[in-house]
Scaffold this motif. Sequence first.
Motif, PDB file in Angstrom:
ATOM      1  N   ARG A 187       4.235   1.760  16.068  1.00 52.44           N
ATOM      2  CA  ARG A 187       3.440   2.838  15.508  1.00 52.44           C
ATOM      3  C   ARG A 187       3.270   2.727  14.010  1.00 52.44           C
ATOM      4  O   ARG A 187       2.427   3.409  13.425  1.00 52.44           O
ATOM      5  CB  ARG A 187       4.053   4.186  15.859  1.00 52.44           C
ATOM      6  CG  ARG A 187       5.412   4.438  15.214  1.00 52.44           C
ATOM      7  CD  ARG A 187       5.902   5.828  15.547  1.00 52.44           C
ATOM      8  NE  ARG A 187       7.190   6.100  14.915  1.00 52.44           N
ATOM      9  CZ  ARG A 187       7.788   7.291  14.964  1.00 52.44           C
ATOM     10  NH1 ARG A 187       7.191   8.292  15.604  1.00 52.44           N
ATOM     11  NH2 ARG A 187       8.958   7.467  14.372  1.00 52.44           N
ATOM     12  N   ASN A 188       4.092   1.914  13.370  1.00 51.39           N
ATOM     13  CA  ASN A 188       4.018   1.719  11.917  1.00 51.39           C
ATOM     14  C   ASN A 188       3.262   0.455  11.544  1.00 51.39           C
ATOM     15  O   ASN A 188       3.314   0.036  10.375  1.00 51.39           O
ATOM     16  CB  ASN A 188       5.420   1.681  11.309  1.00 51.39           C
ATOM     17  CG  ASN A 188       6.125   3.021  11.422  1.00 51.39           C
ATOM     18  OD1 ASN A 188       5.493   4.066  11.323  1.00 51.39           O
ATOM     19  ND2 ASN A 188       7.426   2.993  11.648  1.00 51.39           N
ATOM     20  N   HIS A 189       2.598  -0.151  12.493  1.00 49.24           N
ATOM     21  CA  HIS A 189       1.864  -1.378  12.223  1.00 49.24           C
ATOM     22  C   HIS A 189       0.486  -1.308  12.863  1.00 49.24           C
ATOM     23  O   HIS A 189       0.340  -0.797  13.981  1.00 49.24           O
ATOM     24  CB  HIS A 189       2.609  -2.611  12.757  1.00 49.24           C
ATOM     25  CG  HIS A 189       3.847  -2.935  11.984  1.00 49.24           C
ATOM     26  ND1 HIS A 189       5.008  -2.205  12.110  1.00 49.24           N
ATOM     27  CD2 HIS A 189       4.101  -3.920  11.066  1.00 49.24           C
ATOM     28  CE1 HIS A 189       5.935  -2.725  11.320  1.00 49.24           C
ATOM     29  NE2 HIS A 189       5.414  -3.756  10.684  1.00 49.24           N
ATOM     30  N   VAL A 190      -0.504  -1.793  12.132  1.00 46.90           N
ATOM     31  CA  VAL A 190      -1.842  -1.978  12.688  1.00 46.90           C
ATOM     32  C   VAL A 190      -2.251  -3.416  12.420  1.00 46.90           C
ATOM     33  O   VAL A 190      -1.857  -4.013  11.405  1.00 46.90           O
ATOM     34  CB  VAL A 190      -2.864  -1.004  12.064  1.00 46.90           C
ATOM     35  CG1 VAL A 190      -2.569   0.416  12.472  1.00 46.90           C
ATOM     36  CG2 VAL A 190      -2.886  -1.118  10.550  1.00 46.90           C
ATOM     37  N   LYS A 205     -10.041   4.259  13.571  1.00 48.72           N
ATOM     38  CA  LYS A 205      -8.832   4.990  13.944  1.00 48.72           C
ATOM     39  C   LYS A 205      -7.572   4.300  13.426  1.00 48.72           C
ATOM     40  O   LYS A 205      -6.537   4.958  13.270  1.00 48.72           O
ATOM     41  CB  LYS A 205      -8.761   5.145  15.457  1.00 48.72           C
ATOM     42  CG  LYS A 205      -9.836   6.048  16.041  1.00 48.72           C
ATOM     43  CD  LYS A 205      -9.656   6.214  17.535  1.00 48.72           C
ATOM     44  CE  LYS A 205     -10.715   7.149  18.128  1.00 48.72           C
ATOM     45  NZ  LYS A 205     -10.564   7.326  19.582  1.00 48.72           N
ATOM     46  N   GLN A 206      -7.652   3.001  13.202  1.00 48.72           N
ATOM     47  CA  GLN A 206      -6.483   2.279  12.716  1.00 48.72           C
ATOM     48  C   GLN A 206      -6.193   2.564  11.243  1.00 48.72           C
ATOM     49  O   GLN A 206      -5.117   2.258  10.759  1.00 48.72           O
ATOM     50  CB  GLN A 206      -6.684   0.763  12.900  1.00 48.72           C
ATOM     51  CG  GLN A 206      -6.719   0.311  14.332  1.00 48.72           C
ATOM     52  CD  GLN A 206      -6.940  -1.189  14.420  1.00 48.72           C
ATOM     53  OE1 GLN A 206      -7.985  -1.707  14.027  1.00 48.72           O
ATOM     54  NE2 GLN A 206      -5.933  -1.888  14.925  1.00 48.72           N
ATOM     55  N   LEU A 207      -7.144   3.122  10.520  1.00 46.41           N
ATOM     56  CA  LEU A 207      -7.018   3.243   9.063  1.00 46.41           C
ATOM     57  C   LEU A 207      -6.515   4.619   8.619  1.00 46.41           C
ATOM     58  O   LEU A 207      -6.553   4.918   7.432  1.00 46.41           O
ATOM     59  CB  LEU A 207      -8.383   2.967   8.412  1.00 46.41           C
ATOM     60  CG  LEU A 207      -8.952   1.571   8.670  1.00 46.41           C
ATOM     61  CD1 LEU A 207     -10.333   1.448   8.033  1.00 46.41           C
ATOM     62  CD2 LEU A 207      -8.026   0.501   8.125  1.00 46.41           C
ATOM     63  N   ARG A 208      -6.024   5.420   9.560  1.00 39.40           N
ATOM     64  CA  ARG A 208      -5.597   6.762   9.186  1.00 39.40           C
ATOM     65  C   ARG A 208      -4.461   6.735   8.168  1.00 39.40           C
ATOM     66  O   ARG A 208      -4.414   7.556   7.256  1.00 39.40           O
ATOM     67  CB  ARG A 208      -5.159   7.526  10.432  1.00 39.40           C
ATOM     68  CG  ARG A 208      -6.321   7.843  11.375  1.00 39.40           C
ATOM     69  CD  ARG A 208      -5.828   8.453  12.665  1.00 39.40           C
ATOM     70  NE  ARG A 208      -6.947   8.762  13.574  1.00 39.40           N
ATOM     71  CZ  ARG A 208      -6.787   9.174  14.818  1.00 39.40           C
ATOM     72  NH1 ARG A 208      -5.566   9.324  15.321  1.00 39.40           N
ATOM     73  NH2 ARG A 208      -7.851   9.439  15.557  1.00 39.40           N
ATOM     74  N   GLY A 209      -3.530   5.827   8.330  1.00 36.73           N
ATOM     75  CA  GLY A 209      -2.390   5.784   7.417  1.00 36.73           C
ATOM     76  C   GLY A 209      -2.434   4.645   6.424  1.00 36.73           C
ATOM     77  O   GLY A 209      -1.459   4.411   5.704  1.00 36.73           O
ATOM     78  N   VAL A 223     -20.072   4.611  19.149  1.00 38.53           N
ATOM     79  CA  VAL A 223     -19.473   3.280  19.096  1.00 38.53           C
ATOM     80  C   VAL A 223     -18.418   3.283  18.001  1.00 38.53           C
ATOM     81  O   VAL A 223     -18.678   3.739  16.887  1.00 38.53           O
ATOM     82  CB  VAL A 223     -20.539   2.195  18.810  1.00 38.53           C
ATOM     83  CG1 VAL A 223     -19.882   0.830  18.706  1.00 38.53           C
ATOM     84  CG2 VAL A 223     -21.607   2.202  19.884  1.00 38.53           C
ATOM     85  N   VAL A 224     -17.234   2.807  18.338  1.00 37.70           N
ATOM     86  CA  VAL A 224     -16.162   2.750  17.344  1.00 37.70           C
ATOM     87  C   VAL A 224     -16.588   1.813  16.220  1.00 37.70           C
ATOM     88  O   VAL A 224     -16.978   0.667  16.457  1.00 37.70           O
ATOM     89  CB  VAL A 224     -14.850   2.277  17.976  1.00 37.70           C
ATOM     90  CG1 VAL A 224     -13.763   2.127  16.917  1.00 37.70           C
ATOM     91  CG2 VAL A 224     -14.406   3.252  19.052  1.00 37.70           C
ATOM     92  N   GLN A 225     -16.529   2.297  14.995  1.00 34.39           N
ATOM     93  CA  GLN A 225     -16.963   1.521  13.843  1.00 34.39           C
ATOM     94  C   GLN A 225     -15.786   0.763  13.217  1.00 34.39           C
ATOM     95  O   GLN A 225     -14.623   1.156  13.379  1.00 34.39           O
ATOM     96  CB  GLN A 225     -17.596   2.440  12.787  1.00 34.39           C
ATOM     97  CG  GLN A 225     -18.790   3.209  13.290  1.00 34.39           C
ATOM     98  CD  GLN A 225     -19.934   2.291  13.666  1.00 34.39           C
ATOM     99  OE1 GLN A 225     -20.291   1.374  12.925  1.00 34.39           O
ATOM    100  NE2 GLN A 225     -20.522   2.529  14.840  1.00 34.39           N
TER     101      GLN A 225
END
Length: 388
Positions: free
Chosen positions: A58-61, A300-304, A354-356
């Motif tokens: 959860r702490n990695h993208v 969605k991956q860039l929230r944190g 579409v997911v950007q």
Amino acid sequence: MADAEPENIARTSEPQASEQDAQQARRNSTRRKWLIRLGLLVLVVALLWGAWYLLFGRNHVSTDNAYVNAEMAQVTPLIGAQAIDVLVSDTQSVKKGDILVKLDPTNAQIAVAQAEADLAEARRRFRQTDATSDSLAAQVQARSADIVQARAQLTTAQADLEKARVDLQRREALVADGAVSGDEVTAAQTAYASARAALRLAQAGVKTAEATRGAATGQLEANQALVRGSTEDTDPAVLAAKARLESAKLDLERTTIRAPIDGVVTKRQVQVGQRVAQGSPIMSIVPISQVYVDANFKEKQLRGVRIGMPAKVTSDLYGGDVVYHGKIVGFSGGTGSSMALIPAQNATGNWIKVVQRLPLRIALDPKELAAHPLRVGLSMEVEIDLAD
């Protein structure tokens, strides 16, 4: 005998049925054991994945939609001329200041010679103008002397006129007594008229002398305005000629095209004998020591994700054994689709979400780049530790 045979057959079939039941029971037992084992394995895997996700995942993208990029330098000639020598080729490494192409300098050399002549002419004109001021000042003094002389002549004419007037009056007074003849009176009248004409001429001479001095003074003022407050080196015409000379020298220097940065030559488009146009690209230089990674993450991956976070990067070129350590230095101003040549038009009736993906830039460690160089366009995999 006939009754004994069915009895024997029944006794034989009973053990066979019991044996089949036992085999079926064993198979069912074995199946249950494997299902239990499989369930336990799935449970263990789920627990391990859950533990990994809670502690690490959860702490990695991460993304594999990442590529090497760089601020490439386009080499463009600043003057139009014929290429007489091309000293580099594609894939060749160059240093900043290395000579890439030599252009024909003939026209530039002629322009420098013409500019030098123009500068010498400007200096000569300034010296001539400065010397003309002294000559005009002398003329003003001469015109002042002419005025003095004209005024002296005017004074003489006035005296002569006064004398002629007195002589005429005296003779006219004696005409009635017959003391003077008519010829003497006529001569006195003529002398008076001549003296009056001489006076008018002297007055005109004074005005002419004054006008001449005024014109000379105006010429002197106009000439001094050209040199007042200036020296030969600060004269505007001389400065303009100097600027043209510097421009001509700069064009002459530009006939030698040098590398603007360190890097590798790519897309060379010039050949010996080709006439290159001003501002037309002839090659590019890729600074492989300053490449970076553009990674495209899902929104969605860039929230944190924040600027400054560390990132681990691996390349398909070297595999997972070589890990680059970098950090996020910036986010793009728009998603990839919005920056496309033909952006998507979502304001329509047939809209589908579409997911950007948003590009972000990752700077790499220069020492790691020097040990394992990369090239523009290579595929990369990026992993960002959100905990850091």
